[in-house]
Write an enzyme that holds these catalytic residues in place. Structure first.
Site, PDB file in Angstrom:
ATOM      1  N   TYR A 120      69.585  30.249  -6.492  1.00  0.00           N
ATOM      2  CA  TYR A 120      69.615  30.243  -8.176  1.00  0.00           C
ATOM      3  C   TYR A 120      70.413  31.046  -8.709  1.00  0.00           C
ATOM      4  CZ  TYR A 120      66.967  34.737  -7.297  1.00  0.00           C
ATOM      5  OH  TYR A 120      67.011  36.110  -7.181  1.00  0.00           O
ATOM      6  N   PHE A 215      71.239  40.186 -12.913  1.00  0.00           N
ATOM      7  CA  PHE A 215      72.101  39.260 -12.429  1.00  0.00           C
ATOM      8  C   PHE A 215      71.935  39.191 -11.070  1.00  0.00           C
ATOM      9  CE2 PHE A 215      75.856  37.906  -9.844  1.00  0.00           C
ATOM     10  CZ  PHE A 215      76.237  36.764 -10.534  1.00  0.00           C
ATOM     11  N   GLU A 216      71.450  37.839 -10.601  1.00  0.00           N
ATOM     12  CA  GLU A 216      71.363  37.597  -9.245  1.00  0.00           C
ATOM     13  C   GLU A 216      71.798  36.239  -8.964  1.00  0.00           C
ATOM     14  OE1 GLU A 216      67.325  39.933  -7.568  1.00  0.00           O
ATOM     15  OE2 GLU A 216      67.080  37.878  -8.583  1.00  0.00           O
ATOM     16  N   ILE A 217      72.383  36.136  -7.631  1.00  0.00           N
ATOM     17  CA  ILE A 217      72.867  34.852  -7.235  1.00  0.00           C
ATOM     18  C   ILE A 217      72.388  34.893  -5.684  1.00  0.00           C
ATOM     19  CG2 ILE A 217      74.494  33.113  -6.516  1.00  0.00           C
ATOM     20  CD1 ILE A 217      76.193  33.816  -8.874  1.00  0.00           C
TER      21      ILE A 217
END
Length: 328
Positions: A120, A215-217
């Protein structure tokens, strides 16, 4: 793309979507998933569907995941909230903020709409992206063995997590099998060498550094793992989400930093990003003369005294990341 958002935040949601679509997603057409503790309005659905280049889905959060658990003493919560408000702690008096932090810490990745996904990209309402992302960061993470990716890092407010470190140390003491070899303990504890797998004790004081989780991937399967599931359940039983104001950012950070080898954590130094009140702008010349980025290199949180990125680069053995990643 996952966004936790309310109907009244429609304009901010569309603003974020426009940046993500223009800078990245119109080339890749990844799906969007919106989550809300109330049903989405038809207006919200119509406008966000129109903005998206890929499939869109809308999910309602389970009430038991957005409510106060039975084991929580509400009188104690009220008393502690009043004390924090008197000290001007940010969001001290907000119960909805506490629900959001708890949900992002322990539940979003369990939602039915996300069960078929492995990765995600968390997108918050009202954020901006300053640089084209011409490669697929999901592919980059997967092919390079990364699990958690971030853009900015900073210090947490101690008043919001006064017992989180002690609870984390106690969890590791009880579950030493989860502590990764070559972990990032020295990012969180000054002058501390990383603990080795099998250690039963973590000493030292938490320096409050964390990855800013707006913000994270990252890998959904990491949050679904036994290590993180057990960690969240242990923390949830302590009540710190309500008695204090534990944020998902330090919790995600401590989990990634302690339960993963540090080389599985990736800093996206090529991404220009703003989440008020902070911004970062890639510093390399090529990103700007090529037109890939449009932002002021002076508006750069990495160089701020409140940033923990210089510490991360040292711990990770990396030079200051700034340029675009290759399209691999």
């Amino acid at each position: 793309m996952v966004m936790l958002v309310r109907n009244r935040e429609l304009n901010d949601a569309l603003r974020s979507m426009r940046f993500v679509e223009d800078r990245f997603n119109r080339k890749f057409r990844y799906p969007w998933t919106f989550l809300n503790d109330e049903p989405f309005t038809q207006e919200f659905i119509n406008y966000t569907t129109g903005m998206a280049s890929g499939k869109v889905q809308y999910g309602l959060i389970n009430k038991d995941q957005w409510s106060v658990p039975d084991h929580i003493d509400l009188h104690k919560v009220k008393k502690n909230m009043e004390k924090m408000v008197s000290k001007n702690v940010i969001y001290a008096g907000s119960m909805s903020y506490r629900h959001m932090c708890r949900y992002n810490s322990g539940f979003f990745y369990r939602h039915e709409l996300l069960k078929n996904y492995d990765w995600y990209w968390r997108v918050e309402p009202g954020v901006e992206f300053f640089c084209d992302v011409d490669y697929d960061p999901f592919t980059y993470m997967r092919t390079h063995g990364k699990v958690y990716g971030f853009v900015m890092s900073m210090y947490e407010y101690l008043a919001t997590i006064e017992t989180l470190w002690d609870s984390t140390k106690e969890f590791v003491r009880q579950n030493p099998q989860y502590l990764a070899a070559d972990n990032a303990l020295d990012f969180f504890v000054d002058g501390k060498s990383p603990s080795k797998q099998g250690d039963t004790e973590i000493d030292g004081n938490y320096n409050l550094c964390h990855f800013w989780s707006n913000f994270e991937i990252a890998s959904l399967n990491f949050w679904r793992s036994p290590a993180y599931s057990d960690y969240f359940n242990f923390l949830d039983a302590q009540g710190g989400f309500f008695y204090e104001r534990w944020g998902d950012a330090p919790i995600h950070s401590l989990a990634a930093g302690l339960f993963l080898p540090k080389d599985k954590i990736h800093h996206f130094g090529d991404i220009g990003y703003r989440h008020l009140p902070y911004s970062r702008c890639p510093q390399d010349e090529k990103s700007h003369v090529s037109g890939r980025c449009y932002c002021s290199r002076q508006d750069h949180f990495d160089d701020d005294g409140y940033s923990c990125l210089p510490r991360w680069w040292k711990v990770a053995g990396q030079s200051e990341g700034a340029g675009p990643r290759p399209a691999e």
